[in-house]
Write an enzyme that holds these catalytic residues in place. Structure first.
Site, PDB file in Angstrom:
ATOM      1  N   SER A  86      37.775 -25.934   1.298  1.00 34.70           N
ATOM      2  CA  SER A  86      38.265 -26.478   0.029  1.00 34.70           C
ATOM      3  C   SER A  86      37.388 -26.106  -1.172  1.00 34.70           C
ATOM      4  CB  SER A  86      38.381 -28.002   0.123  1.00 34.70           C
ATOM      5  OG  SER A  86      37.109 -28.560   0.330  1.00 34.70           O
ATOM      6  N   HIS A 125      32.933 -31.968  -2.682  1.00 36.82           N
ATOM      7  CA  HIS A 125      33.815 -31.501  -3.754  1.00 36.82           C
ATOM      8  C   HIS A 125      33.092 -31.576  -5.093  1.00 36.82           C
ATOM      9  CE1 HIS A 125      37.991 -31.903  -1.613  1.00 36.82           C
ATOM     10  NE2 HIS A 125      37.301 -30.847  -1.223  1.00 36.82           N
ATOM     11  N   ASP A 150      41.372 -35.327  -5.892  1.00 37.10           N
ATOM     12  CA  ASP A 150      41.159 -36.011  -4.605  1.00 37.10           C
ATOM     13  C   ASP A 150      41.701 -37.432  -4.522  1.00 37.10           C
ATOM     14  OD1 ASP A 150      39.858 -33.760  -3.867  1.00 37.10           O
ATOM     15  OD2 ASP A 150      37.840 -34.596  -3.914  1.00 37.10           O
TER      16      ASP A 150
END
Lengths: 206, 172
Positions: A86, A125, A150
């Site tokens: 990701s 992230h 998210d």
């Protein structure tokens, strides 16, 4: 009185020398063998104990290093491995990240690792939104390679992360090193083999 | 004559030691090169295309355009894998004294020393789900993260716009 004592000693020594003539070689040989054997046994025990202590020292050192890293970074997990794609292309699967939780005020663009309820694995992230009212800042994150933010990953009815959800900010990268962890996680028997092999090497090593 | 395990042990230890020393040199080198780096960049605000209220009380969203010109040649060295360029909007609102939002981002690959983006939109959106964008005074900053092969992630601010005042009312 002295002459009497002297004669007694003389007699005793004479008797002892007389007795020794017949028994000395056998007894001495037996005694020497016994001494060597017990010495060898003791050495063997000592060596085994030393090997076990060596093994314990290896584990203790690893524990001390890990706890030291926690104390320095103020993060519960000072080192994490990227498990998904990701964050590609910046961070790939298997990259190892060193975290620090010393920064109080996080900003947009920081790569953070966070944990949410009902999810065991922490997520790596990037912060894309910050709303700070001076008390408790709110953070929104997104993977660089993801199309959406998210919010769907957070706990139910949670739209932002709090500071307490964030485990640390990524400050250091080492490529590929984390692949070892991923391989061991995917094939647990390999972990047993490697740990077993290393333990045996320490225990049986010279 | 050494046993196989001893030889293997020495081989692994030596290889790892050399690898760690090599990495340490790489980190030191990129640290020194970073101090010398002098990237040039300008970013200017184009226009506010729209400022709208999102449906179902989800907040507000704005679309803005920018112009960007950057020369990142001096930021590259052998230990740089990517440069992550991103544009951050910073403003205060009635409820929050500091709001930040990434409105655009791009990974710059090796070889792309200069970078130009002619009027581009805020691809990541400029949203505010918890407060308002109306009447906000905004500054847009162009920032860069240097992502290495091994070592520290460096962050730098390349340029910023003048303060831009958003309108009091939604656009049509």
């Amino acid at each position: 009185m002295f002459s009497n004592l002297s004669s007694h000693i003389h007699w005793t020594l004479k008797e002892m020398s007389h007795r020794d003539v017949n028994t000395r070689p056998v007894v001495e040989e037996k005694k020497t063998t016994e001494t060597v054997l017990s010495w060898k046994k003791w050495l063997l025990k000592r060596e085994s104990l030393l090997q076990v202590l060596n093994l314990l020292l290896v584990f203790a050192s690893a524990l001390v290093i890990w706890k030291g890293a926690i104390a320095v970074s103020l993060s519960e997990s000072p080192v994490v491995v990227v498990l998904s794609g990701s964050m590609e292309p910046g961070m790939r699967r298997g990259d190892l990240l060193v975290l620090s939780n010393r920064t109080k005020q996080l900003r947009c663009g920081d790569i953070v690792v966070y944990k949410v309820q009902n999810r065991e694995i922490p997520i790596v992230h990037r912060i894309i939104e910050v709303h700070d009212d001076g008390n408790e800042p709110l953070y929104l994150t997104k993977g660089d390679n993801n199309f959406f933010d998210d919010r769907s990953l957070y706990s139910p009815n949670t739209f932002f992360l709090r500071r307490g959800d964030i485990v640390g900010k990524s400050i250091f990268i080492v490529r590929w090193v984390g692949m070892v962890t991923i391989i061991m996680k995917e094939h647990p028997f390999l972990k047993l083999i490697i740990v077993g092999f290393l333990s045996l090497t320490v225990l049986l090593g010279e | 004559m050494h046993s196989t395990s001893v030889r293997f042990n020495v081989l692994v230890t030596t290889s790892l030691t050399y690898l760690i020393v090599l990495h340490a040199f790489c980190i030191l080198y990129s640290w020194l090169k970073r101090l010398e780096a002098n990237p040039q960049a300008t970013v200017s605000f184009g226009s506010l295309v729209s400022l709208k209220k999102l449906p179902n009380q989800l907040g507000e969203s704005a679309v803005v355009t920018f112009q960007l010109d950057a020369d990142l040649q001096s930021m590259w060295n052998l230990n740089v894998k990517y440069i992550y360029l991103y544009l951050v909007a910073e403003y205060s609102s009635p409820r929050f004294r500091r709001n930040q939002a990434t409105v655009w981002d791009r990974y710059v690959e090796r070889g792309s020393s200069s970078f130009s983006a002619f009027p581009f939109y805020n691809s990541l959106g400029l949203h505010n789900f918890v407060d308002t964008l109306r009447n906000a005074s905004m500054i847009f900053r162009l920032e860069a993260d240097i992502i290495p092969f091994v070592g520290f992630v460096f962050h730098t601010t390349l340029a910023e716009t003048m303060e831009i005042q958003f309108p009091l009312e939604y656009t049509l």
